[in-house]
Scaffold this motif. Structure first.
Motif, PDB file in Angstrom:
ATOM      1  N   ALA A   1      78.050  44.324  10.994  1.00 23.99           N
ATOM      2  CA  ALA A   1      76.899  45.025  10.394  1.00 23.99           C
ATOM      3  C   ALA A   1      77.006  46.493  10.574  1.00 23.99           C
ATOM      4  O   ALA A   1      76.715  47.280   9.521  1.00 23.99           O
ATOM      5  CB  ALA A   1      75.461  44.627  11.045  1.00 23.99           C
ATOM      6  N   GLY A   2      77.458  46.729  11.702  1.00 27.46           N
ATOM      7  CA  GLY A   2      77.842  48.531  11.805  1.00 27.46           C
ATOM      8  C   GLY A   2      78.834  48.820  11.030  1.00 27.46           C
ATOM      9  O   GLY A   2      78.794  50.227  10.210  1.00 27.46           O
ATOM     10  N   GLN A   3      79.987  48.144  10.926  1.00 29.35           N
ATOM     11  CA  GLN A   3      80.801  48.373   9.856  1.00 29.35           C
ATOM     12  C   GLN A   3      80.512  48.521   8.528  1.00 29.35           C
ATOM     13  O   GLN A   3      80.908  49.179   7.722  1.00 29.35           O
ATOM     14  CB  GLN A   3      82.260  47.492  10.191  1.00 29.35           C
ATOM     15  CG  GLN A   3      82.836  47.491  11.175  1.00 29.35           C
ATOM     16  CD  GLN A   3      84.028  46.243  11.607  1.00 29.35           C
ATOM     17  OE1 GLN A   3      84.157  45.214  10.620  1.00 29.35           O
ATOM     18  NE2 GLN A   3      84.196  46.000  12.845  1.00 29.35           N
ATOM     19  N   ALA A   4      79.603  47.394   8.158  1.00 17.85           N
ATOM     20  CA  ALA A   4      79.010  47.279   6.755  1.00 17.85           C
ATOM     21  C   ALA A   4      78.263  48.817   6.571  1.00 17.85           C
ATOM     22  O   ALA A   4      78.349  49.473   5.447  1.00 17.85           O
ATOM     23  CB  ALA A   4      78.188  46.385   6.458  1.00 17.85           C
ATOM     24  N   VAL A   5      77.590  49.332   7.530  1.00 20.10           N
ATOM     25  CA  VAL A   5      76.783  50.492   7.520  1.00 20.10           C
ATOM     26  C   VAL A   5      77.819  51.830   7.124  1.00 20.10           C
ATOM     27  O   VAL A   5      77.538  52.539   6.355  1.00 20.10           O
ATOM     28  CB  VAL A   5      75.902  50.836   8.552  1.00 20.10           C
ATOM     29  CG1 VAL A   5      75.212  52.323   8.457  1.00 20.10           C
ATOM     30  CG2 VAL A   5      74.800  49.760   8.442  1.00 20.10           C
TER      31      VAL A   5
ATOM     32  N   LEU B   1      70.691  48.920   2.203  1.00 24.99           N
ATOM     33  CA  LEU B   1      71.067  50.560   2.140  1.00 24.99           C
ATOM     34  C   LEU B   1      70.902  50.969   0.781  1.00 24.99           C
ATOM     35  O   LEU B   1      70.793  52.138   0.968  1.00 24.99           O
ATOM     36  CB  LEU B   1      72.515  50.656   2.595  1.00 24.99           C
ATOM     37  CG  LEU B   1      72.668  50.402   4.234  1.00 24.99           C
ATOM     38  CD1 LEU B   1      74.385  50.602   4.503  1.00 24.99           C
ATOM     39  CD2 LEU B   1      71.663  51.208   5.072  1.00 24.99           C
ATOM     40  N   VAL B   2      70.829  50.174  -0.077  1.00 26.85           N
ATOM     41  CA  VAL B   2      70.559  50.810  -1.697  1.00 26.85           C
ATOM     42  C   VAL B   2      69.282  51.560  -1.455  1.00 26.85           C
ATOM     43  O   VAL B   2      68.846  52.459  -1.891  1.00 26.85           O
ATOM     44  CB  VAL B   2      70.763  49.858  -2.695  1.00 26.85           C
ATOM     45  CG1 VAL B   2      70.071  50.205  -3.904  1.00 26.85           C
ATOM     46  CG2 VAL B   2      72.196  49.416  -2.572  1.00 26.85           C
ATOM     47  N   ALA B   3      68.400  50.741  -0.967  1.00 28.44           N
ATOM     48  CA  ALA B   3      66.825  51.150  -0.667  1.00 28.44           C
ATOM     49  C   ALA B   3      66.774  52.603   0.210  1.00 28.44           C
ATOM     50  O   ALA B   3      66.243  53.539  -0.112  1.00 28.44           O
ATOM     51  CB  ALA B   3      66.016  50.072  -0.295  1.00 28.44           C
ATOM     52  N   VAL B   4      67.608  52.259   1.134  1.00 26.61           N
ATOM     53  CA  VAL B   4      67.502  53.626   2.025  1.00 26.61           C
ATOM     54  C   VAL B   4      68.113  54.882   1.317  1.00 26.61           C
ATOM     55  O   VAL B   4      67.409  55.746   1.399  1.00 26.61           O
ATOM     56  CB  VAL B   4      68.225  53.382   3.256  1.00 26.61           C
ATOM     57  CG1 VAL B   4      68.650  54.468   4.114  1.00 26.61           C
ATOM     58  CG2 VAL B   4      67.743  52.149   4.087  1.00 26.61           C
ATOM     59  N   TRP B   5      69.116  54.588   0.562  1.00 31.95           N
ATOM     60  CA  TRP B   5      69.826  55.770  -0.122  1.00 31.95           C
ATOM     61  C   TRP B   5      68.814  56.133  -1.124  1.00 31.95           C
ATOM     62  O   TRP B   5      68.712  57.595  -1.198  1.00 31.95           O
ATOM     63  CB  TRP B   5      71.093  55.141  -0.820  1.00 31.95           C
ATOM     64  CG  TRP B   5      72.220  55.830  -0.407  1.00 31.95           C
ATOM     65  CD1 TRP B   5      73.224  56.411  -0.965  1.00 31.95           C
ATOM     66  CD2 TRP B   5      72.735  55.880   0.955  1.00 31.95           C
ATOM     67  NE1 TRP B   5      74.177  56.904  -0.404  1.00 31.95           N
ATOM     68  CE2 TRP B   5      73.902  56.632   1.177  1.00 31.95           C
ATOM     69  CE3 TRP B   5      72.315  55.501   2.208  1.00 31.95           C
ATOM     70  CZ2 TRP B   5      74.530  56.948   2.110  1.00 31.95           C
ATOM     71  CZ3 TRP B   5      72.956  55.888   3.364  1.00 31.95           C
ATOM     72  CH2 TRP B   5      74.271  56.528   3.375  1.00 31.95           C
ATOM     73  N   ALA B   6      68.259  55.446  -1.877  1.00 33.54           N
ATOM     74  CA  ALA B   6      67.142  55.795  -2.853  1.00 33.54           C
ATOM     75  C   ALA B   6      65.789  56.729  -2.056  1.00 33.54           C
ATOM     76  O   ALA B   6      65.443  57.508  -2.603  1.00 33.54           O
ATOM     77  CB  ALA B   6      66.593  54.605  -3.494  1.00 33.54           C
ATOM     78  N   ALA B   7      65.331  56.299  -1.093  1.00 39.40           N
ATOM     79  CA  ALA B   7      64.469  57.156  -0.275  1.00 39.40           C
ATOM     80  C   ALA B   7      64.902  58.165   0.212  1.00 39.40           C
ATOM     81  O   ALA B   7      64.343  59.085  -0.054  1.00 39.40           O
ATOM     82  CB  ALA B   7      64.155  56.075   0.923  1.00 39.40           C
ATOM     83  N   ALA B   8      66.435  58.587   0.481  1.00 37.45           N
ATOM     84  CA  ALA B   8      67.045  59.527   0.764  1.00 37.45           C
ATOM     85  C   ALA B   8      67.004  60.632  -0.264  1.00 37.45           C
ATOM     86  O   ALA B   8      66.687  61.834  -0.220  1.00 37.45           O
ATOM     87  CB  ALA B   8      68.063  59.438   1.404  1.00 37.45           C
ATOM     88  N   GLY B   9      67.437  59.894  -1.381  1.00 37.68           N
ATOM     89  CA  GLY B   9      67.282  60.941  -2.536  1.00 37.68           C
ATOM     90  C   GLY B   9      65.994  61.485  -2.983  1.00 37.68           C
ATOM     91  O   GLY B   9      65.958  62.655  -3.455  1.00 37.68           O
ATOM     92  N   ARG B  10      64.983  60.515  -2.893  1.00 39.37           N
ATOM     93  CA  ARG B  10      63.653  60.895  -3.062  1.00 39.37           C
ATOM     94  C   ARG B  10      63.065  61.841  -2.188  1.00 39.37           C
ATOM     95  O   ARG B  10      62.570  62.901  -2.522  1.00 39.37           O
ATOM     96  CB  ARG B  10      62.790  59.816  -3.226  1.00 39.37           C
ATOM     97  CG  ARG B  10      61.197  59.966  -3.451  1.00 39.37           C
ATOM     98  CD  ARG B  10      60.495  58.703  -3.573  1.00 39.37           C
ATOM     99  NE  ARG B  10      59.266  59.038  -4.275  1.00 39.37           N
ATOM    100  CZ  ARG B  10      58.090  59.313  -3.822  1.00 39.37           C
ATOM    101  NH1 ARG B  10      58.076  59.324  -2.278  1.00 39.37           N
ATOM    102  NH2 ARG B  10      56.888  59.325  -4.307  1.00 39.37           N
ATOM    103  N   PHE B  11      63.668  61.748  -0.953  1.00 41.70           N
ATOM    104  CA  PHE B  11      63.145  62.568   0.399  1.00 41.70           C
ATOM    105  C   PHE B  11      63.766  63.861   0.024  1.00 41.70           C
ATOM    106  O   PHE B  11      63.043  65.006   0.155  1.00 41.70           O
ATOM    107  CB  PHE B  11      63.529  62.131   1.492  1.00 41.70           C
ATOM    108  CG  PHE B  11      63.570  63.094   2.735  1.00 41.70           C
ATOM    109  CD1 PHE B  11      62.380  63.306   3.341  1.00 41.70           C
ATOM    110  CD2 PHE B  11      64.696  63.989   2.972  1.00 41.70           C
ATOM    111  CE1 PHE B  11      61.961  64.203   4.556  1.00 41.70           C
ATOM    112  CE2 PHE B  11      64.343  64.962   4.136  1.00 41.70           C
ATOM    113  CZ  PHE B  11      63.122  65.097   4.630  1.00 41.70           C
TER     114      PHE B  11
END
Length: 196
Positions: free
Chosen positions: A8-12, A151-161
């Motif tokens: 999971a860490g490698q995937a992140v 992580l797609v959702a995390v990335w979108a949240a970061a873009g919005r942030f």
């Protein structure tokens, strides 16, 4: 086959390294859709559609059913290039209008535009994901896919942030109509030149 606890860490790590440029594109999309209803939903759906396409091709290729020849990856650059040219033409047509009028003219991001840019920008990731998925086995591949989708959702949240930080938001509000076409055209040309 046992799944390594560190997978999971490698995937992140793999997701972060291969998608770092996506945050800027997402921030530009959020800036383009600022003040419009359903912008977040539109961008999220588009981002998931585009990334699901990347994962589908990578998983299929990992199983040996290569749907996208390596030589074809460069032509994915035509998608952001065309969208960038279209955005540049719209920005040029509305260059004399105030920011609000120019924003209304763009209409904000559309689901299929976000999906196309996501897929095209991540097309080169397929070449990275395929050998990783192929060597991870079915269980490991499943972990990669699940982590990537979270992580797609995390990335979108970061873009919005980033798009909603006052300093960044002002810059994107003032220059986003210029930056978006430049970034999309640049990505398209980079993909075309870099090839598969």
């Amino acid at each position: 086959m046992a799944i390594s606890p560190g997978i999971a860490g490698q995937a992140v790590g793999l997701f972060a390294v291969t998608n770092v440029d996506d945050i800027m594109i997402l921030a530009l999309f959020f800036a383009q859709g600022a003040g419009r209803r359903h912008t977040t939903r539109t961008i999220m759906i588009g981002q998931y559609l585009g990334f699901a396409g990347i994962l589908a091709v990578a998983v299929a290729a990992a199983f040996g059913a290569t749907f996208l020849p390596e030589q074809a990856i460069r032509y994915l650059g035509l998608l952001p290039l065309a969208l960038g040219i279209r955005a540049a033409i719209q920005a040029w047509r509305h260059r004399g209008a105030d920011d609000d009028a120019a924003g209304e003219a763009s209409g904000g991001p559309r689901i299929l535009e976000v999906a196309a840019v996501t897929f095209a920008n991540g097309g080169d990731n397929i070449g990275v994901y395929v050998p990783v998925f192929a060597t991870a086995g079915l269980g490991g591949m499943t972990v990669y896919v699940v982590v990537f989708l979270v992580l797609v959702a995390v990335w979108a949240a970061a873009g919005r942030f980033f798009a909603t930080r006052p300093l960044i938001a002002r810059a994107l509000s003032r220059w986003g109509h210029v930056l978006l076409p430049v970034v999309l055209i640049g990505i398209g040309l980079l993909i075309l030149v870099r090839g598969g």
